[in-house]
Design a protein around this motif. Structure first.
Motif, PDB file in Angstrom:
ATOM      1  N   ILE A   1       1.575 -13.797 -78.664  1.00 14.36           N
ATOM      2  CA  ILE A   1       1.287 -12.737 -79.624  1.00 14.36           C
ATOM      3  C   ILE A   1       0.255 -11.783 -79.038  1.00 14.36           C
ATOM      4  CG2 ILE A   1       0.519 -12.236 -81.969  1.00 14.36           C
ATOM      5  CD1 ILE A   1       1.284 -15.195 -82.607  1.00 14.36           C
ATOM      6  N   GLY A   2       0.691 -10.560 -78.755  1.00 16.69           N
ATOM      7  CA  GLY A   2      -0.218  -9.535 -78.284  1.00 16.69           C
ATOM      8  C   GLY A   2      -0.765  -9.801 -76.903  1.00 16.69           C
ATOM      9  N   GLY A   3      -2.009  -9.373 -76.681  1.00 16.26           N
ATOM     10  CA  GLY A   3      -2.659  -9.466 -75.390  1.00 16.26           C
ATOM     11  C   GLY A   3      -3.081  -8.088 -74.918  1.00 16.26           C
ATOM     12  N   VAL A   4      -3.749  -8.041 -73.789  1.00 18.48           N
ATOM     13  CA  VAL A   4      -4.143  -6.760 -73.214  1.00 18.48           C
ATOM     14  C   VAL A   4      -3.640  -6.676 -71.781  1.00 18.48           C
ATOM     15  CG1 VAL A   4      -6.195  -6.394 -74.633  1.00 18.48           C
ATOM     16  CG2 VAL A   4      -6.397  -7.673 -72.515  1.00 18.48           C
ATOM     17  N   ASN A   5      -3.276  -5.453 -71.373  1.00 15.78           N
ATOM     18  CA  ASN A   5      -3.051  -5.131 -69.965  1.00 15.78           C
ATOM     19  C   ASN A   5      -3.780  -3.818 -69.707  1.00 15.78           C
ATOM     20  OD1 ASN A   5      -1.107  -3.488 -71.330  1.00 15.78           O
ATOM     21  ND2 ASN A   5       0.478  -4.999 -70.919  1.00 15.78           N
ATOM     22  N   GLN A   6      -3.102  -2.787 -69.245  1.00 18.72           N
ATOM     23  CA  GLN A   6      -3.799  -1.506 -69.126  1.00 18.72           C
ATOM     24  C   GLN A   6      -4.139  -0.958 -70.513  1.00 18.72           C
ATOM     25  OE1 GLN A   6      -1.181  -2.397 -67.349  1.00 18.72           O
ATOM     26  NE2 GLN A   6      -2.088  -2.436 -65.300  1.00 18.72           N
ATOM     27  N   ASP A   7      -3.323  -1.316 -71.497  1.00 17.29           N
ATOM     28  CA  ASP A   7      -3.544  -0.948 -72.884  1.00 17.29           C
ATOM     29  C   ASP A   7      -3.531  -2.221 -73.717  1.00 17.29           C
ATOM     30  OD1 ASP A   7      -3.437   1.962 -72.458  1.00 17.29           O
ATOM     31  OD2 ASP A   7      -1.339   1.578 -71.974  1.00 17.29           O
ATOM     32  N   GLN A   8      -3.780  -2.065 -75.014  1.00 20.64           N
ATOM     33  CA  GLN A   8      -3.625  -3.205 -75.914  1.00 20.64           C
ATOM     34  C   GLN A   8      -2.132  -3.384 -76.177  1.00 20.64           C
ATOM     35  OE1 GLN A   8      -6.241  -5.038 -77.094  1.00 20.64           O
ATOM     36  NE2 GLN A   8      -4.895  -6.481 -78.097  1.00 20.64           N
ATOM     37  N   PHE A   9      -1.594  -4.540 -75.835  1.00 20.47           N
ATOM     38  CA  PHE A   9      -0.158  -4.787 -75.944  1.00 20.47           C
ATOM     39  C   PHE A   9       0.165  -5.216 -77.365  1.00 20.47           C
ATOM     40  CE2 PHE A   9       3.710  -7.387 -75.091  1.00 20.47           C
ATOM     41  CZ  PHE A   9       4.467  -6.399 -74.486  1.00 20.47           C
ATOM     42  N   SER A  10       1.169  -4.605 -77.971  1.00 21.07           N
ATOM     43  CA  SER A  10       1.422  -4.817 -79.393  1.00 21.07           C
ATOM     44  C   SER A  10       2.711  -5.570 -79.680  1.00 21.07           C
ATOM     45  CB  SER A  10       1.456  -3.468 -80.131  1.00 21.07           C
ATOM     46  OG  SER A  10       2.481  -2.641 -79.607  1.00 21.07           O
ATOM     47  N   HIS A  11       3.370  -6.069 -78.652  1.00 19.94           N
ATOM     48  CA  HIS A  11       4.605  -6.818 -78.863  1.00 19.94           C
ATOM     49  C   HIS A  11       4.347  -8.332 -78.935  1.00 19.94           C
ATOM     50  CE1 HIS A  11       6.792  -3.173 -77.515  1.00 19.94           C
ATOM     51  NE2 HIS A  11       7.762  -3.666 -78.245  1.00 19.94           N
ATOM     52  N   ILE A  12       5.306  -9.022 -79.501  1.00 19.88           N
ATOM     53  CA  ILE A  12       5.393 -10.471 -79.388  1.00 19.88           C
ATOM     54  C   ILE A  12       6.423 -10.776 -78.302  1.00 19.88           C
ATOM     55  CG2 ILE A  12       6.015 -12.619 -80.546  1.00 19.88           C
ATOM     56  CD1 ILE A  12       5.153 -11.335 -83.168  1.00 19.88           C
ATOM     57  N   GLN A  13       6.043 -11.624 -77.344  1.00 19.22           N
ATOM     58  CA  GLN A  13       6.987 -12.060 -76.315  1.00 19.22           C
ATOM     59  C   GLN A  13       7.428 -13.484 -76.658  1.00 19.22           C
ATOM     60  OE1 GLN A  13       6.134 -10.639 -72.159  1.00 19.22           O
ATOM     61  NE2 GLN A  13       4.080 -10.301 -72.979  1.00 19.22           N
TER      62      GLN A  13
END
Length: 290
Positions: free
Chosen positions: A146-158
Motif C-alpha cells: 500500500i503506497g510508498g515513496v519514490n521520486q514522488d509519493q506513490f498512490s497505487h496499491i501493488q
C-alpha cells in the motif's frame, strides 16, 4: 517493539521491549545484535525476524532471528540486496521482503526467505520501486503493498500473487499521495492507518470490493508513523510511548468515505480492467518475470 532511534539523542538502538497482555506490563528482551532503524520486523513459526534496515553506515543486508526458547538473537542468511525502509510480511511459511532504499536509489527488489533452508531467493520485481511509508499485508492468497515513496509519493496499491510470481497495479488512491501508511490483516480484511499532516485516519479494505471504507475515526493525535500489529482480533497502534487499541468488531463496515480509488486505465479504449484479485493486469502493467 525493537530498534529505532532514541528520542533523547537520535542515536540508533537495538533495544527490544515486550508488552504482557495479562499483566499489562512492559518487559525487556535481549537487544538486537546490530542497532538499526527502518527495518522489517515479522513473526513466523514462533520466531521473530529483523530484516535489513539502516545501520550507522547505511542500508543493511543483515538478518537476525530471535527464538524465545533460546532467548537470544542469531544471524541468518543476509538479504541479496542491502535495503532500508523495507516492507516485509510472512506468507505461507515464508517471508517476503519488498522494495526499500539501497543507499543510491529506490529498489524494486523482492526476495523470499525460506526459514527451513535459511535461503533468500529473488522473485518478480515491483512494478514501481518504492520505499518507506508503505505497508505489506496479506489477504486472500495475495499480498498488498500500500503506497510508498519514490521520486514522488506513490498512490497505487501493488498486488502480488506468490503462486504466479506476478505483480499487478490495484487502485490509485489520492489519500496515499500525502500519507504515511501502516497496515495489518484481520480475518481477510486489511486495516490501514493513514497519517497526513498530523491528522490520523483509519480505514478498512475489502479486497473483494476493491475499495476502502471508513472505520469511523479521523482525528488528530500525538501518534506519528506508528507500528501496527494484530493480536486476537485487535489492532495495536504503537508510537512510543503511546499505544492505542482498536477492536475491529466495534467499527461499522458500511460507512463509505470519499477515498475510493481510481481504476488504472485499461490498455485499449473500452477494455475492462479486471479486479486486482484476478491478477490479470492490462498488458502495459504486466511486470517482468525473473
Amino acid at each position: 517493539v525493537a530498534g529505532g532511534t532514541r528520542e533523547s539523542d537520535r542515536a540508533l538502538t537495538g533495544l527490544v521491549e515486550t508488552f504482557d497482555m495479562k499483566t499489562r506490563t512492559v518487559g525487556r528482551r535481549p537487544s538486537l545484535s546490530i542497532p538499526r532503524k527502518n527495518f522489517g520486523l515479522v513473526a513466523l513459526g514462533g520466531k521473530l525476524y529483523a530484516i535489513g534496515g539502516e545501520g550507522k553506515d547505511g542500508p543493511l543486508d543483515s538478518v537476525e532471528e530471535f527464538d524465545p526458547r533460546r532467548g537470544d538473537w542469531r544471524p541468518r542468511s543476509p538479504l541479496r540486496e542491502a535495503r532500508g525502509s523495507i516492507s516485509v510480511s510472512a506468507f505461507n511459511g515464508t517471508i517476503l521482503a519488498v522494495g526499500g532504499w539501497n543507499g543510491k536509489k529506490y529498489s524494486s527488489s523482492v526476495e523470499r526467505y525460506n526459514p527451513s533452508t535459511d535461503r533468500w531467493t529473488p522473485r518478480a520485481p515491483l512494478i514501481a520501486a518504492v520505499a518507506t511509508r508503505g505497508s505489506l499485508a496479506p489477504a486472500n492468497d495475495l499480498l498488498y503493498l500500500i503506497g510508498g515513496v519514490n521520486q514522488d509519493q506513490f498512490s497505487h496499491i501493488q498486488v502480488y500473487s506468490p503462486e504466479l510470481d506476478v505483480w499487478a497495479l490495484g487502485m490509485d488512491i489520492d489519500l496515499l499521495r500525502d500519507a504515511r501508511v501502516s497496515a495489518t490483516t484481520v480475518n481477510g480484511v486489511i486495516y490501514g492507518f493513514f497519517e497526513t499532516a498530523g491528522s490520523n485516519a483509519y480505514f478498512a479494505h475489502w479486497p473483494e470490493k476493491d475499495e476502502w471504507t471508513s472505520m469511523g475515526r479521523s482525528f488528530r493525535s500525538p501518534f506519528s508513523d506508528p507500528a501496527i500489529a494484530e493480536l486476537n482480533g485487535r489492532i495495536y497502534s504503537i508510537s512510543a510511548p503511546s499505544v492505542a487499541v482498536f477492536d475491529t468488531e466495534l467499527f461499522s463496515k458500511s460507512a463509505p468515505v470519499g477515498v475510493r480509488g481510481r481504476p488504472v486505465p485499461p490498455a485499449e479504449p473500452g477494455a475492462r480492467r479486471p479486479p486486482a484479485a484476478e491478477l490479470q493486469a492490462p498488458p502495459q502493467l504486466v511486470p517482468r518475470r525473473r
